[in-house]
Design a protein around this motif. Structure first.
Motif, PDB file in Angstrom:
ATOM      1  N   LEU A 166      12.336  38.698 -21.321  1.00  0.00           N
ATOM      2  CA  LEU A 166      10.761  38.573 -21.701  1.00  0.00           C
ATOM      3  C   LEU A 166      10.560  38.860 -23.096  1.00  0.00           C
ATOM      4  O   LEU A 166       9.584  39.078 -23.518  1.00  0.00           O
ATOM      5  CB  LEU A 166      10.333  39.479 -20.769  1.00  0.00           C
ATOM      6  CG  LEU A 166      10.030  39.506 -19.265  1.00  0.00           C
ATOM      7  CD1 LEU A 166       9.421  40.662 -18.618  1.00  0.00           C
ATOM      8  CD2 LEU A 166       9.499  38.154 -18.956  1.00  0.00           C
ATOM      9  N   VAL A 176       2.545  41.576 -21.846  1.00  0.00           N
ATOM     10  CA  VAL A 176       2.516  42.063 -20.304  1.00  0.00           C
ATOM     11  C   VAL A 176       1.474  43.159 -20.361  1.00  0.00           C
ATOM     12  O   VAL A 176       1.255  44.148 -20.937  1.00  0.00           O
ATOM     13  CB  VAL A 176       3.688  42.432 -19.820  1.00  0.00           C
ATOM     14  CG1 VAL A 176       3.739  42.688 -18.447  1.00  0.00           C
ATOM     15  CG2 VAL A 176       4.666  41.431 -20.019  1.00  0.00           C
ATOM     16  N   ILE A 231      10.726  46.031 -17.454  1.00  0.00           N
ATOM     17  CA  ILE A 231       9.911  45.097 -18.238  1.00  0.00           C
ATOM     18  C   ILE A 231      10.043  45.263 -19.689  1.00  0.00           C
ATOM     19  O   ILE A 231      10.426  44.490 -20.599  1.00  0.00           O
ATOM     20  CB  ILE A 231       8.390  45.023 -17.973  1.00  0.00           C
ATOM     21  CG1 ILE A 231       8.076  44.542 -16.838  1.00  0.00           C
ATOM     22  CG2 ILE A 231       7.639  44.339 -19.064  1.00  0.00           C
ATOM     23  CD1 ILE A 231       6.637  44.850 -16.147  1.00  0.00           C
ATOM     24  N   GLY A 253       9.804  42.685 -22.867  1.00  0.00           N
ATOM     25  CA  GLY A 253       8.316  42.581 -22.741  1.00  0.00           C
ATOM     26  C   GLY A 253       7.307  43.524 -23.468  1.00  0.00           C
ATOM     27  O   GLY A 253       7.811  44.695 -23.653  1.00  0.00           O
ATOM     28  N   LEU A 304       8.641  36.996 -14.178  1.00  0.00           N
ATOM     29  CA  LEU A 304       8.442  38.372 -14.081  1.00  0.00           C
ATOM     30  C   LEU A 304       8.939  39.089 -12.537  1.00  0.00           C
ATOM     31  O   LEU A 304       9.800  40.102 -13.064  1.00  0.00           O
ATOM     32  CB  LEU A 304       7.091  38.701 -13.996  1.00  0.00           C
ATOM     33  CG  LEU A 304       6.338  40.175 -14.225  1.00  0.00           C
ATOM     34  CD1 LEU A 304       7.231  40.758 -15.155  1.00  0.00           C
ATOM     35  CD2 LEU A 304       5.173  40.006 -14.488  1.00  0.00           C
TER      36      LEU A 304
END
Length: 472
Positions: free
Chosen positions: A72, A77, A112, A117, A226
């Motif tokens: 990511l 996010v 994440i 992210g 995701l």
């Protein structure tokens, strides 16, 4: 003029980052600028971190140059404020908890962060994520980007609203009665409720089989991206499933697939626009090669809602009992109402409630032995008014309803929590707000759901051009 980068999909952004055509800094700046433009209208963010996000984007830019980018890397996010992140506020949307700061980070959020992210914002929720709309005494009213007179849904309303408005690229949600799928439906985005245990959850709600963490996105592929990051077993969560399921990058076409269509899930009252858009989505599935057959399910709303109320009564009331006793005057009307309803459910109802859940699942289980998936409306009306409360009256197709749970066609699939469900856009209503189609798979068959959703999106993409986006 809106920067088109703010609507770039995550998967396309990563491709362009790798090719050197776009920088993570440019994308993060685009969503920050878009948030400054739209937040006065939609109020989707509880908190933002622009400086830290841009610093992280510069680090991501360097990783792409060095060839060390993670899955990511550089993607903005927005994380639902309900999920704890160490050192950040964790109020659960409650004025009574306005000073709470998390001392740990949720497992799925850490994944994440570890995947590169960039958490640039925390999204708004109703208090305790306990309502199908998003307003609270702490954050005020969050509004639908398509028509600000309406709610973006709840409880992951800020997440879905920010996706539709272009102020984030990916977002997270949680779902205990429809809280991922309802906002996805109201805002015209994609929301996936994974089957119970697919994404690790923190105690005590990891042991609540109605409870799920999951992704929201603007495309099915972004949702897949995701979900693959946040899913998988973790030693802190005994119900987290192993081995990790990795969703493939492509899904087979629908040629030969059999899909069941239920317009009312038994006897739900459904708005005419929702019905028309559900039928139109079924026609698009036929165009994609599937056989779609309309079916009847022998459910009664009163039985589904009784099962849900018993479940919520066993858990929700007890979870806020101390806060209600000490700071109840600071709680919202809907949180107090739900607590009081929960307290009225006796413990003796637990076993009958579990037996009822089993009886209700049986016809769905049989149906999904014969069909690859079930499709149905996500919600009985296109959207709720932005400042609606659970004690207010409802009108569905000219019929007055007294019980707010009667429009929540999502609840059956929290009762049947091992079934994966995705809400995707089905069309637009007379008020300009989107409507949603739920795709329900057999237990733990996530691939079946993504296969149907990907095929539907290929026939008629959503949010693909400026004309398909909110005119904020």
């Amino acid at each position: 003029m809106t920067d088109p980068l703010c609507y770039l999909s995550a998967t396309e952004a990563i491709t362009r980052f790798r090719a050197g055509e776009v920088s993570p800094v440019e994308l993060v700046q685009a969503v920050i600028d878009r948030a400054e433009e739209v937040e006065p209208t939609i109020n989707a963010f509880a908190e933002t971190f622009p400086d830290a996000a841009l610093a992280a984007a510069r680090e991501a830019e360097a990783r792409y140059r060095q060839g060390t980018a993670r899955p990511l890397e550089g993607i903005p996010v927005a994380v639902k404020e309900e999920a704890p992140i160490a050192g950040q506020r964790n109020t659960l949307g409650s004025l009574a908890l306005r000073d709470e700061v998390a001392d740990e980070t949720a497992v799925f959020v850490q994944r994440i962060l570890d995947a590169g992210g960039i958490v640039h914002a925390r999204t708004t929720t109703p208090e305790f994520s306990s309502a199908p709309f998003t307003w609270s005494r702490l954050w005020g009213v969050t509004r639908n980007p398509w028509n600000p007179a309406f709610s973006p849904g709840g409880s992951s309303g800020g997440s879905a609203a920010s996706l539709a408005a272009g102020s984030t690229t990916l977002a997270t949600g949680s779902d205990i009665g429809g809280s991922i799928r309802i906002p996805a439906s109201f805002c015209g985005v994609v929301g996936f409720k994974p089957p119970y245990g697919r994404v690790p959850e923190g105690p005590i709600f990891n042991l609540d089989h109605y409870c799920h963490e999951g992704p929201l996105a603007r495309t099915v592929d972004d949702c897949r991206l995701l979900e693959n990051v946040i899913a998988g077993p973790h030693p802190s969560d005994i119900v987290s499933l192993r081995p990790k399921l990795v969703l493939p990058e492509a899904f087979p076409p629908l040629d030969g697939a059999r899909i069941a269509l239920s317009l009312r899930l038994g006897d739900y009252r459904v708005d005419p626009d929702v019905l028309a858009n559900t039928r139109a989505a079924a026609d698009r599935l036929r165009k994609a090669g599937a056989t779609v057959e309309e079916v009847e399910l022998p459910w009664r709303r009163e039985d589904l809602l009784r099962a849900a109320r018993i479940h919520f009564g066993m858990i929700f009331g007890a979870s806020i009992a101390e806060l209600y006793a000490t700071r109840g005057d600071e709680l919202t009307s809907y949180a107090r109402r739900l607590y009081e309803e929960s307290e009225a459910v006796p413990k003796s109802e637990l076993v009958p409630g579990l037996a009822l859940e089993g009886r209700l699942y049986h016809p769905l289980g049989e149906l999904l032995e014969d069909f690859d998936a079930l499709v149905c409306p996500t919600f009985a009306v296109p959207a709720l008014p932005a400042e609606w409360d659970t004690g207010d009256p409802l009108d569905v197709g000219g019929e007055a309803l007294d019980d707010w749970l009667e429009v929540m066609m999502t609840i059956p699939f929290n009762i049947f929590s091992r079934c994966p469900v995705m809400s995707v856009p089905s069309g637009r209503s007379r008020d300009g707000v989107p409507t949603g189609l739920s795709i329900v798979g057999p237990t733990y068959d996530d691939v079946a759901v993504f296969r149907v959703a990907a095929a539907l999106e290929a026939v008629e993409p959503w949010l693909a051009t400026p004309d398909d986006r909110p005119a904020l």
